[in-house]
Motif scaffolding. Structure first.
Motif, PDB file in Angstrom:
ATOM      1  N   ILE A  79      53.486  65.359 144.443  1.00 35.76           N
ATOM      2  CA  ILE A  79      52.791  66.637 144.276  1.00 35.76           C
ATOM      3  C   ILE A  79      53.025  67.534 145.487  1.00 35.76           C
ATOM      4  CG2 ILE A  79      50.489  67.692 144.234  1.00 35.76           C
ATOM      5  CD1 ILE A  79      49.643  65.434 142.327  1.00 35.76           C
ATOM      6  N   SER A  80      53.016  66.947 146.675  1.00 30.40           N
ATOM      7  CA  SER A  80      53.253  67.744 147.890  1.00 30.40           C
ATOM      8  C   SER A  80      54.657  68.343 147.878  1.00 30.40           C
ATOM      9  CB  SER A  80      53.047  66.885 149.146  1.00 30.40           C
ATOM     10  OG  SER A  80      54.116  65.964 149.335  1.00 30.40           O
ATOM     11  N   ILE A  81      55.635  67.600 147.366  1.00 28.74           N
ATOM     12  CA  ILE A  81      57.005  68.125 147.267  1.00 28.74           C
ATOM     13  C   ILE A  81      57.064  69.240 146.223  1.00 28.74           C
ATOM     14  CG2 ILE A  81      59.420  67.581 146.778  1.00 28.74           C
ATOM     15  CD1 ILE A  81      58.806  64.665 147.528  1.00 28.74           C
ATOM     16  N   LEU A  82      56.427  69.028 145.077  1.00 24.97           N
ATOM     17  CA  LEU A  82      56.432  70.028 144.016  1.00 24.97           C
ATOM     18  C   LEU A  82      55.835  71.351 144.486  1.00 24.97           C
ATOM     19  CD1 LEU A  82      55.400  67.846 140.944  1.00 24.97           C
ATOM     20  CD2 LEU A  82      57.529  69.127 141.166  1.00 24.97           C
ATOM     21  N   LYS A  83      54.803  71.272 145.273  1.00 25.08           N
ATOM     22  CA  LYS A  83      54.164  72.492 145.773  1.00 25.08           C
ATOM     23  C   LYS A  83      55.092  73.254 146.713  1.00 25.08           C
ATOM     24  CE  LYS A  83      49.336  71.042 145.318  1.00 25.08           C
ATOM     25  NZ  LYS A  83      48.099  70.641 146.027  1.00 25.08           N
ATOM     26  N   LYS A  84      55.919  72.523 147.450  1.00 27.11           N
ATOM     27  CA  LYS A  84      56.824  73.168 148.416  1.00 27.11           C
ATOM     28  C   LYS A  84      58.098  73.700 147.767  1.00 27.11           C
ATOM     29  CE  LYS A  84      56.978  69.757 151.414  1.00 27.11           C
ATOM     30  NZ  LYS A  84      57.300  68.983 152.649  1.00 27.11           N
ATOM     31  N   LEU A  85      58.520  73.079 146.659  1.00 31.22           N
ATOM     32  CA  LEU A  85      59.821  73.459 146.103  1.00 31.22           C
ATOM     33  C   LEU A  85      59.754  74.597 145.091  1.00 31.22           C
ATOM     34  CD1 LEU A  85      60.206  72.411 142.953  1.00 31.22           C
ATOM     35  CD2 LEU A  85      60.570  70.219 144.030  1.00 31.22           C
ATOM     36  N   GLN A  86      58.559  75.058 144.762  1.00 32.45           N
ATOM     37  CA  GLN A  86      58.421  76.032 143.687  1.00 32.45           C
ATOM     38  C   GLN A  86      59.328  77.250 143.856  1.00 32.45           C
ATOM     39  OE1 GLN A  86      54.158  76.690 143.509  1.00 32.45           O
ATOM     40  NE2 GLN A  86      53.953  75.260 141.819  1.00 32.45           N
ATOM     41  N   SER A  87      59.308  77.865 145.035  1.00 31.91           N
ATOM     42  CA  SER A  87      60.102  79.074 145.231  1.00 31.91           C
ATOM     43  C   SER A  87      61.601  78.764 145.181  1.00 31.91           C
ATOM     44  CB  SER A  87      59.751  79.725 146.569  1.00 31.91           C
ATOM     45  OG  SER A  87      59.992  78.807 147.636  1.00 31.91           O
ATOM     46  N   GLU A  88      61.994  77.606 145.700  1.00 28.08           N
ATOM     47  CA  GLU A  88      63.414  77.238 145.696  1.00 28.08           C
ATOM     48  C   GLU A  88      63.898  76.900 144.293  1.00 28.08           C
ATOM     49  OE1 GLU A  88      64.789  74.575 148.832  1.00 28.08           O
ATOM     50  OE2 GLU A  88      62.848  74.811 149.800  1.00 28.08           O
ATOM     51  N   LEU A  89      63.074  76.201 143.522  1.00 29.75           N
ATOM     52  CA  LEU A  89      63.472  75.839 142.159  1.00 29.75           C
ATOM     53  C   LEU A  89      63.637  77.077 141.282  1.00 29.75           C
ATOM     54  CD1 LEU A  89      64.093  73.603 140.141  1.00 29.75           C
ATOM     55  CD2 LEU A  89      61.651  73.358 139.721  1.00 29.75           C
ATOM     56  N   SER A  90      62.810  78.070 141.527  1.00 28.62           N
ATOM     57  CA  SER A  90      62.880  79.291 140.730  1.00 28.62           C
ATOM     58  C   SER A  90      64.261  79.931 140.784  1.00 28.62           C
ATOM     59  CB  SER A  90      61.828  80.297 141.208  1.00 28.62           C
ATOM     60  OG  SER A  90      60.530  79.791 141.017  1.00 28.62           O
ATOM     61  N   SER A  91      64.952  79.781 141.902  1.00 23.81           N
ATOM     62  CA  SER A  91      66.263  80.412 142.055  1.00 23.81           C
ATOM     63  C   SER A  91      67.307  79.810 141.110  1.00 23.81           C
ATOM     64  CB  SER A  91      66.749  80.287 143.507  1.00 23.81           C
ATOM     65  OG  SER A  91      66.981  78.930 143.838  1.00 23.81           O
ATOM     66  N   TYR A  92      67.027  78.620 140.588  1.00 22.36           N
ATOM     67  CA  TYR A  92      67.955  77.984 139.645  1.00 22.36           C
ATOM     68  C   TYR A  92      67.635  78.341 138.187  1.00 22.36           C
ATOM     69  CZ  TYR A  92      69.307  75.118 143.647  1.00 22.36           C
ATOM     70  OH  TYR A  92      69.739  74.688 144.891  1.00 22.36           O
ATOM     71  N   LEU A  93      66.505  79.010 137.991  1.00 28.23           N
ATOM     72  CA  LEU A  93      66.045  79.316 136.636  1.00 28.23           C
ATOM     73  C   LEU A  93      66.242  80.807 136.365  1.00 28.23           C
ATOM     74  CD1 LEU A  93      62.717  77.254 136.806  1.00 28.23           C
ATOM     75  CD2 LEU A  93      64.905  76.518 135.876  1.00 28.23           C
ATOM     76  N   ASP A  94      67.473  81.198 136.066  1.00 27.40           N
ATOM     77  CA  ASP A  94      67.792  82.609 135.900  1.00 27.40           C
ATOM     78  C   ASP A  94      67.740  83.051 134.444  1.00 27.40           C
ATOM     79  OD1 ASP A  94      69.940  81.169 135.079  1.00 27.40           O
ATOM     80  OD2 ASP A  94      71.439  82.189 136.315  1.00 27.40           O
ATOM     81  N   GLU A  95      67.161  82.235 133.584  1.00 26.29           N
ATOM     82  CA  GLU A  95      66.980  82.595 132.181  1.00 26.29           C
ATOM     83  C   GLU A  95      65.744  81.862 131.663  1.00 26.29           C
ATOM     84  OE1 GLU A  95      69.764  80.387 129.446  1.00 26.29           O
ATOM     85  OE2 GLU A  95      70.870  80.087 131.323  1.00 26.29           O
ATOM     86  N   ASP A  96      65.421  82.055 130.391  1.00 23.64           N
ATOM     87  CA  ASP A  96      64.273  81.362 129.809  1.00 23.64           C
ATOM     88  C   ASP A  96      64.624  79.896 129.550  1.00 23.64           C
ATOM     89  OD1 ASP A  96      62.771  83.588 129.911  1.00 23.64           O
ATOM     90  OD2 ASP A  96      62.506  83.844 127.754  1.00 23.64           O
ATOM     91  N   LEU A 320      75.184  67.913 141.195  1.00 24.45           N
ATOM     92  CA  LEU A 320      74.028  67.933 142.089  1.00 24.45           C
ATOM     93  C   LEU A 320      73.738  69.359 142.542  1.00 24.45           C
ATOM     94  CD1 LEU A 320      71.952  66.238 143.766  1.00 24.45           C
ATOM     95  CD2 LEU A 320      73.648  66.224 145.591  1.00 24.45           C
ATOM     96  N   LYS A 321      72.467  69.764 142.387  1.00 18.73           N
ATOM     97  CA  LYS A 321      72.042  71.085 142.835  1.00 18.73           C
ATOM     98  C   LYS A 321      71.269  71.014 144.148  1.00 18.73           C
ATOM     99  CE  LYS A 321      73.592  73.522 139.326  1.00 18.73           C
ATOM    100  NZ  LYS A 321      74.648  74.537 139.489  1.00 18.73           N
ATOM    101  N   HIS A 322      70.259  70.155 144.199  1.00 20.09           N
ATOM    102  CA  HIS A 322      69.440  70.077 145.411  1.00 20.09           C
ATOM    103  C   HIS A 322      68.577  68.811 145.373  1.00 20.09           C
ATOM    104  CE1 HIS A 322      67.962  72.364 148.955  1.00 20.09           C
ATOM    105  NE2 HIS A 322      66.899  71.585 148.812  1.00 20.09           N
ATOM    106  N   THR A 323      68.272  68.265 146.550  1.00 21.96           N
ATOM    107  CA  THR A 323      67.309  67.166 146.688  1.00 21.96           C
ATOM    108  C   THR A 323      66.216  67.591 147.661  1.00 21.96           C
ATOM    109  OG1 THR A 323      68.922  65.412 146.226  1.00 21.96           O
ATOM    110  CG2 THR A 323      66.942  64.775 147.426  1.00 21.96           C
ATOM    111  N   TRP A 324      64.963  67.398 147.246  1.00 22.29           N
ATOM    112  CA  TRP A 324      63.816  67.724 148.095  1.00 22.29           C
ATOM    113  C   TRP A 324      63.112  66.426 148.499  1.00 22.29           C
ATOM    114  CZ3 TRP A 324      65.032  70.532 143.710  1.00 22.29           C
ATOM    115  CH2 TRP A 324      65.275  71.904 143.882  1.00 22.29           C
ATOM    116  N   LEU A 325      62.631  66.361 149.741  1.00 20.09           N
ATOM    117  CA  LEU A 325      61.935  65.191 150.275  1.00 20.09           C
ATOM    118  C   LEU A 325      60.600  65.605 150.876  1.00 20.09           C
ATOM    119  CD1 LEU A 325      64.917  63.621 152.297  1.00 20.09           C
ATOM    120  CD2 LEU A 325      64.193  62.957 149.997  1.00 20.09           C
ATOM    121  N   ASP A 326      59.685  64.645 150.997  1.00 23.24           N
ATOM    122  CA  ASP A 326      58.453  64.878 151.753  1.00 23.24           C
ATOM    123  C   ASP A 326      58.729  64.629 153.234  1.00 23.24           C
ATOM    124  OD1 ASP A 326      57.152  61.822 152.325  1.00 23.24           O
ATOM    125  OD2 ASP A 326      58.625  61.989 150.718  1.00 23.24           O
TER     126      ASP A 326
END
Length: 339
Positions: A79-96, A320-326
């Motif tokens: 959950i702590s990782i998910l909260k931090k990655l929100q803005s970064e993940l959005s950059s990969y979602l350029d459509e619906d 591979l796009k990205h890996t996020w860690l705590d």
């Protein structure tokens, strides 16, 4: 909806309202599969019960309690990782994107993903879970997200993915959170990832959570919590067999047993027989004989190194796009696409 799905005779369709529908295998199919798998798993010398059978309604509720015990770090860490990655993940979602979740459970972590998809024209959620808890959690989500529509599948991951494969042409963000992938053996895990890959269309995204190798003490404590919730969760599968397959397991004759196998990088969870005993499982047509201290294997939870994760995903064919860690590097979330 795709005509293939409408004609799928293995599933029964339930329409709750204009925003919520779900599909469920016919009851006879579920019972037959459960009975056959229990007979197969317990009718051999190396006795086992597949971990997917943990998740009846009570089992799912117990797992939610496990997620909040002090020793069980994976959920709060993820959950702590998910909260931090929100803005970064959005950059990969350029459509619906439709959000597809494998093993949705109570959908607690789902909200963190939905929160940054709300800017989309349509917000569609496709949860796949073997437990009936899916229907309750879906109704709660609809109360909080006014532009959300949900199509749920109450089935195995594999069944749900096959269902999704012919659904429509919309882009999917498939998420597999928690550390459930660790339940697969290396061979079965690879085959499962191939199944995910085959389900995806070019441009689809897949976000997977994986628990990382760490100190043995931390790992064993996480699966032997001081409140005994994991023990109740493990033993509950015997209650389920009693209720659904007309068996006579005495839960007092078993104990929870979990250890970390450093060589194979996995937690191994068992039910230990405390006495010599004989159990009848009527609907599986099985008489099970157990000796004192004999083990029934119920779960592996494999842990990974980052290099192993990247090699595995690359071998399947993912990009591979990205890996996020705590901060402690206890857990990872990796985003990949299908090229």
């Amino acid at each position: 909806m795709n005509n293939t799905l409408q004609k799928n005779k293995e599933y029964k369709k339930f329409v709750v309202d204009s925003r919520l529908q779900y599909f469920k295998p016919h009851a006879t199919k579920i019972e037959k599969t459960f009975a056959e798998e229990i007979s197969s798993g317990l009718g051999t010398n190396s006795k086992s019960i597949h971990p997917k059978f943990f998740y009846d309604k009570k089992g799912s509720e117990l797992f939610e309690k496990i997620c909040s015990v002090p020793e069980y770090y994976p959920t709060r860490t993820e959950i702590s990782i998910l909260k931090k990655l929100q803005s970064e993940l959005s950059s990969y979602l350029d459509e619906d994107f439709r959000l597809v979740e494998l093993g949705s459970g109570s959908s607690t972590k789902t909200r963190l993903i939905l929160d940054f998809l709300t800017s989309q024209k349509t917000l569609e959620y496709f949860p796949i879970d073997i437990s009936e808890i899916l229907t309750e959690s879906s109704e709660e989500l609809l109360n909080d997200y006014q532009n959300l529509t949900i199509t749920g599948i109450i089935d195995t991951y594999e069944g749900g993915l096959e269902f999704l494969k012919t659904y429509d042409d919309k882009s999917n963000l498939i998420i597999f959170l928690g550390s459930s992938f660790g339940n697969f053996s290396p061979i079965d895990g690879y085959k499962f990832l191939e199944k995910v890959y085959a389900t995806m269309k070019p441009g689809d995204l897949f976000l997977i959570g994986l628990d990382l190798v760490k100190d043995k003490t931390i790992l064993e404590s996480a699966y032997n919590d001081s409140e005994g919730v994991t023990a109740k969760f493990n033993l509950n599968v015997l209650s389920r067999i009693n209720d659904e397959l007309d068996a006579d397991f005495n839960l007092q004759n078993f104990s929870h047993h979990a250890i970390y196998n450093e060589k194979d990088q996995r937690i191994e969870m068992y039910l230990k027989s405390l006495v010599d005993q004989s159990i009848i499982i009527s609907k599986s047509d099985l008489e099970l004989k157990l000796q004192k201290d004999e083990l029934i294997h119920t779960e592996y939870s494999h842990k990974y190194r980052l290099s192993q994760i990247h090699d595995l995903l690359d071998d399947v064919g993912f990009e591979l796009k990205h890996t996020w860690l705590d901060d402690k590097k206890y857990f990872s979330l990796t985003l990949v696409s299908k090229t």
